[in-house]
Motif scaffolding. Structure first.
Motif, mmCIF file in Angstrom:
data_model
loop_
_atom_site.group_PDB
_atom_site.id
_atom_site.type_symbol
_atom_site.label_atom_id
_atom_site.label_comp_id
_atom_site.label_asym_id
_atom_site.label_seq_id
_atom_site.Cartn_x
_atom_site.Cartn_y
_atom_site.Cartn_z
ATOM 1 N N LEU A 80 32.469 -14.991 8.119
ATOM 2 C CA LEU A 80 32.745 -14.475 6.736
ATOM 3 C C LEU A 80 33.075 -15.077 5.904
ATOM 4 O O LEU A 80 33.988 -16.122 5.836
ATOM 5 N N LYS A 81 32.414 -15.771 4.493
ATOM 6 C CA LYS A 81 32.459 -16.050 3.128
ATOM 7 C C LYS A 81 32.392 -15.748 2.181
ATOM 8 O O LYS A 81 31.243 -14.989 1.675
ATOM 9 N N VAL A 96 37.444 -6.296 3.446
ATOM 10 C CA VAL A 96 36.395 -6.646 3.842
ATOM 11 C C VAL A 96 36.100 -6.225 5.502
ATOM 12 O O VAL A 96 37.135 -5.888 6.024
ATOM 13 N N THR A 97 34.829 -5.025 5.361
ATOM 14 C CA THR A 97 35.498 -3.974 6.962
ATOM 15 C C THR A 97 33.533 -5.064 7.320
ATOM 16 O O THR A 97 32.060 -3.974 6.452
ATOM 17 N N SER A 107 37.353 -5.952 10.467
ATOM 18 C CA SER A 107 38.067 -5.637 9.586
ATOM 19 C C SER A 107 38.164 -7.373 9.290
ATOM 20 O O SER A 107 38.867 -7.905 10.029
ATOM 21 N N LEU A 108 38.772 -7.456 8.261
ATOM 22 C CA LEU A 108 39.409 -8.684 7.178
ATOM 23 C C LEU A 108 39.868 -8.767 6.261
ATOM 24 O O LEU A 108 39.135 -8.400 5.363
ATOM 25 N N THR A 109 40.240 -10.480 5.751
ATOM 26 C CA THR A 109 40.980 -10.058 5.035
ATOM 27 C C THR A 109 40.383 -11.592 4.205
ATOM 28 O O THR A 109 40.952 -12.817 4.932
ATOM 29 N N THR A 118 37.766 -9.975 14.181
ATOM 30 C CA THR A 118 37.969 -10.084 16.191
ATOM 31 C C THR A 118 37.309 -9.048 15.548
ATOM 32 O O THR A 118 38.191 -7.991 15.676
ATOM 33 N N ILE A 119 36.368 -8.991 16.830
ATOM 34 C CA ILE A 119 35.650 -7.752 16.347
ATOM 35 C C ILE A 119 35.824 -6.361 17.425
ATOM 36 O O ILE A 119 36.526 -6.761 18.791
ATOM 37 N N GLY A 120 36.048 -5.118 17.386
ATOM 38 C CA GLY A 120 36.808 -4.099 18.280
ATOM 39 C C GLY A 120 38.190 -4.003 18.243
ATOM 40 O O GLY A 120 38.842 -3.721 18.467
#
Length: 407
Positions: A80-81, A96-97, A107-109, A118-120
């Motif tokens: 994502l961006k 971001v979730t 989730s990611l920062t 990385t999903i899951g």
């Protein structure tokens, strides 16, 4: 079946040969594939439109639709961006979730405006399996930074987080076991604009239902502040009639403000009876109303074309407004239509927030509703903490629903 290759048939009991009756037929088409394909797109049906939101909370930024063809695919990675880097930055988002319904799957920062989840893999997160030849939705949510003294959030920042594009969605095929990467292009979500607080407008039933001579209530509405206080500098009301009959007058137009739903207790800082304008608007001194729509700009305690004060609404509080006018009727074939005006776009300024006078003179035509989220204190007219009504809940760009009084 092809009769060009007739089989040899012999009866098991009789030992005699049998001549079959043959009918040529076309069977089902089978396509050979090395694995499935993964398509990524924005889901227009469930992705929210542009809106304003409160800083420091969580907002839905978009909904992504994944489609798996030929086999089921278990999504493993998603990139994502931040899209609107000119009006926002990674400091405006703390996290971001990613969600499948009520289940978090990632989730990611964001770092340097981009990030990959990385999903899951996050604590308590579930997997994301897209069924064969099926669609599955993923909701992207953002935790917004707070706005205020020594806070990281930017007042008026427009936040949009999108799928990066080809090669940034990856999963494993359930049948083939192969890694499948999507070639789909980037999404383009409208985004949300964050403020420390924001107003919500709602139309109320007017005090009048029919056109008649006298001091009439033409339109009623309320404004509620969210988790923080808001200030109002300008309101715009549009009035139109169905007739230009000589002697038919709609004069001495004003907006009255009250702190109670019974429209009895005047708000502070305006006329003792709640009047926002010191001098009511006389639409036509000749006494003949034109049937064309007319926009009337209302400034609290105005002196000329500017306001000398602002209307302040405390956190969680509501103020009630009543558009009133003196009506003189002639004949029986006309109506009065009244509505509160919204703004069709964000003010065209060099900065995200500005002074009231800048929005009036430089913001183009989108200056019908001017308000402040009071970022650090109660904003004065000269403070650079004002914006317009674009995206305000209950105040669509097409304006609030009209109240039509008929005779």
């Amino acid at each position: 079946y092809d009769n060009g290759a007739t089989p040899t048939i012999t009866g098991v009991t009789s030992g005699q040969s049998v001549t079959p009756t043959e009918n040529d037929s076309t069977g089902q088409r089978m396509t050979l594939s090395t694995g499935g394909t993964l398509t990524v797109a924005s889901d227009s049906a469930s992705t929210p439109s542009y809106t304003v939101v409160a800083a420091g909370g969580t907002a839905t930024l978009g909904v992504i639709k994944f489609t798996a063809a030929n086999e089921a695919i278990s999504l493993s990675k998603l990139g994502l961006k931040i899209t609107n880097t000119a009006s926002s930055s990674v400091s405006d988002l703390t996290e971001v979730t990613l969600w499948a319904g009520s289940t978090q799957v990632g989730s990611l920062t964001l770092t340097g405006n981009t990030g990959t989840s990385t999903i899951g893999s996050c604590s308590g997160c579930g997997s994301f399996l897209i069924g064969k030849d099926e669609d599955k939705l993923m909701t992207v949510k953002g935790t917004l930074a707070a706005v205020g003294t020594s806070q990281a959030g930017t007042q008026g920042a427009l936040l949009a987080v999108d799928y990066i594009g080809a090669g940034n969605a990856e999963g494993t095929g359930s049948s083939s076991g192969s890694t499948i990467s999507s070639s789909s292009g980037a999404t383009a979500f409208a985004g949300v604009r964050m403020f420390k607080s924001y107003p919500t407008l709602a139309k109320l039933t007017a005090g009048s239902t029919k056109v008649a001579s006298g001091n009439l209530s033409l339109y009623r509405f309320k404004v509620t502040a969210s988790s923080g206080s808001v200030g109002i500098y300008k309101l715009t009301v549009q009035i139109a009639t169905s007739s230009a009959t000589a002697g038919f007058k709609v004069d001495n137009i004003n907006i009255l403000g009250f702190s109670d739903s019974g429209f009895s207790t005047a708000i502070n800082g305006v006329g003792t009876d709640g009047r926002l304008l010191n001098t009511a608007i006389d639409t036509d001194a000749a006494g003949k109303w034109t049937s064309a729509s007319t926009d009337l700009e209302i400034y609290p305690q105005s002196t000329g074309s500017t306001a000398s004060t602002t209307i302040q609404i405390g956190a969680g509080e509501t103020r009630y407004f009543d558009v009133k006018a003196d009506v003189t009727t002639v004949g029986t074939t006309y109506s009065i239509s009244t509505q509160v005006q919204g703004d069709a776009a964000y003010a065209a300024l060099g900065t995200l927030m500005d002074r009231t006078i800048s929005i009036e003179t430089e913001g183009g035509s989108n200056n019908d509703f001017i308000w402040s989220p009071n970022a650090t204190t109660t904003s004065l007219i000269s403070h650079q903490d004002w914006t317009n009504g674009y995206g305000v809940s209950g105040l669509p760009s097409s304006n609030m629903t009209a109240e039509i009084l008929t005779q």
